[in-house]
Design a protein around this motif. Structure first.
Motif, mmCIF file in Angstrom:
data_model
loop_
_atom_site.group_PDB
_atom_site.id
_atom_site.type_symbol
_atom_site.label_atom_id
_atom_site.label_comp_id
_atom_site.label_asym_id
_atom_site.label_seq_id
_atom_site.Cartn_x
_atom_site.Cartn_y
_atom_site.Cartn_z
ATOM 1 N N ALA A 73 -8.826 -46.659 40.582
ATOM 2 C CA ALA A 73 -8.903 -47.975 39.960
ATOM 3 C C ALA A 73 -9.890 -48.856 40.722
ATOM 4 O O ALA A 73 -10.063 -48.730 41.939
ATOM 5 N N LEU A 74 -10.532 -49.765 39.988
ATOM 6 C CA LEU A 74 -11.469 -50.717 40.604
ATOM 7 C C LEU A 74 -11.128 -52.117 40.109
ATOM 8 O O LEU A 74 -11.730 -52.624 39.159
ATOM 9 N N GLU B 53 2.786 -37.643 30.775
ATOM 10 C CA GLU B 53 2.269 -38.940 30.388
ATOM 11 C C GLU B 53 1.230 -39.413 31.390
ATOM 12 O O GLU B 53 1.296 -39.110 32.584
ATOM 13 N N LEU B 54 0.286 -40.187 30.890
ATOM 14 C CA LEU B 54 -0.699 -40.799 31.767
ATOM 15 C C LEU B 54 -0.009 -41.827 32.657
ATOM 16 O O LEU B 54 0.911 -42.530 32.213
ATOM 17 N N PRO B 55 -0.424 -41.955 33.914
ATOM 18 C CA PRO B 55 0.196 -42.960 34.788
ATOM 19 C C PRO B 55 -0.135 -44.367 34.311
ATOM 20 O O PRO B 55 -1.272 -44.676 33.979
ATOM 21 N N ASP B 56 0.885 -45.237 34.275
ATOM 22 C CA ASP B 56 0.678 -46.623 33.855
ATOM 23 C C ASP B 56 0.027 -47.453 34.954
ATOM 24 O O ASP B 56 -0.589 -48.481 34.681
ATOM 25 N N ALA B 57 0.191 -47.039 36.198
ATOM 26 C CA ALA B 57 -0.386 -47.754 37.333
ATOM 27 C C ALA B 57 -0.741 -46.740 38.415
ATOM 28 O O ALA B 57 -0.216 -45.621 38.427
ATOM 29 N N VAL B 58 -1.653 -47.139 39.307
ATOM 30 C CA VAL B 58 -2.045 -46.244 40.400
ATOM 31 C C VAL B 58 -0.817 -45.838 41.210
ATOM 32 O O VAL B 58 -0.701 -44.696 41.659
ATOM 33 N N SER B 59 0.127 -46.769 41.390
ATOM 34 C CA SER B 59 1.325 -46.474 42.170
ATOM 35 C C SER B 59 2.191 -45.414 41.505
ATOM 36 O O SER B 59 3.009 -44.771 42.169
ATOM 37 N N ASP B 60 2.011 -45.210 40.194
ATOM 38 C CA ASP B 60 2.777 -44.187 39.477
ATOM 39 C C ASP B 60 2.121 -42.811 39.558
ATOM 40 O O ASP B 60 2.740 -41.811 39.182
ATOM 41 N N ALA B 61 0.879 -42.774 40.016
ATOM 42 C CA ALA B 61 0.138 -41.512 40.080
ATOM 43 C C ALA B 61 0.320 -40.873 41.448
ATOM 44 O O ALA B 61 0.319 -41.569 42.467
#
Length: 258
Positions: A115-116, A231-239
């Motif tokens: 993310a940027l 599912e795609l991660p909703d946030a970087v913290s979820d990845a």
């Protein structure tokens, strides 16, 4: 209706995607990249827990296991293996798209999004560590683009930028992230084709590249996430392996002279 084969043909075998066209000049941003003339390039899926560091040897082994002739020739020192990309995404989900003179192939996994944020929390210039060596295995978006045109040297390099822009725009729309921590691109052209000086977004080659990357990438994302019911991660913290660039750079203007 007769099916028209793409000018850059591809086959998947034993976790390897081979994209081929004789006498193509390629420009790769991946491992041992740069410019090289070869009949084929490769996208290689690495297994979970993969930790090899002898990448040239590993790639040659995988190509040999997949039954590609180039690998055995490489072992005998008779020729060089074409450029190769590595990914944690499965080649079963690889997708291609064709438009005009351009063909593109893509694989994608977003377990390591990069993310940027435009308004990061930290202020001022912060030291940036090189960190660990970039290694695939947790996701990665790999793009291979080829055109039947003959591109000027700068146009081939610019095609990498055009493909990267299309990749980022597509990923932002589909996932909310412009890329992952290990993305790579290979572009190729036919030196014997019609001469083209430019490859920007307003040219036929550039526009076709943007369309092909968009369609191939959207298709492989659907195949990957619908096929494995994840599912795609909703946030970087979820990845599991995501990063966010929270540091700020110091802005300045260059010196001006009359």
């Amino acid at each position: 209706m007769t099916r028209r084969e793409p000018a850059y043909d591809a086959v998947r075998r034993a976790g390897v995607l081979r994209v081929s066209r004789p006498g193509t000049e390629w420009l790769s941003t991946g491992w041992n990249g740069g410019r090289r003339t070869a009949d084929a390039v490769y996208n290689v899926t690495v297994p979970d827990g993969w930790n090899r560091t002898d990448l040239d040897t590993y790639i040659a082994e995988r190509l040999e296991q997949a039954g590609f002739a180039e690998a055995s020739e490489h072992e005998q020192g008779q020729t060089d293996v074409g450029p190769a990309l590595l990914t944690g995404a499965k080649q079963r989900d690889a997708c291609g798209a064709r438009c005009g003179s351009v063909t593109a192939y893509a694989t994608a996994g977003i377990s390591n999004p990069a993310a940027l944020p435009m308004d990061p929390d930290e202020e001022g210039e912060q030291p940036v560590s090189a960190g660990d060596e970039q290694r695939p295995g947790h996701g990665t978006v790999n793009i291979i683009v080829g055109t039947t045109k003959a591109l000027a040297p700068g146009a081939l390099a610019n095609l990498v930028a055009v493909a990267a822009e299309a990749k980022a725009a597509t990923l932002l729309a589909e996932t909310g992230y412009p890329g992952t921590t290990t993305d790579a691109i290979i572009t190729g052209h036919d030196p014997t084709g019609e001469q083209v000086s430019f490859s920007g977004s307003g040219t036929d080659v550039g526009a076709a590249t943007r369309a092909c990357v968009r369609e191939a990438l959207r298709a492989t994302l659907r195949a990957h996430y619908e096929g494995c019911n994840s599912e795609l991660p909703d946030a970087v913290s979820d990845a599991p392996y995501g990063v966010s660039t929270e540091i700020r750079a110091t802005v300045f203007q260059p010196a001006f002279e009359d």
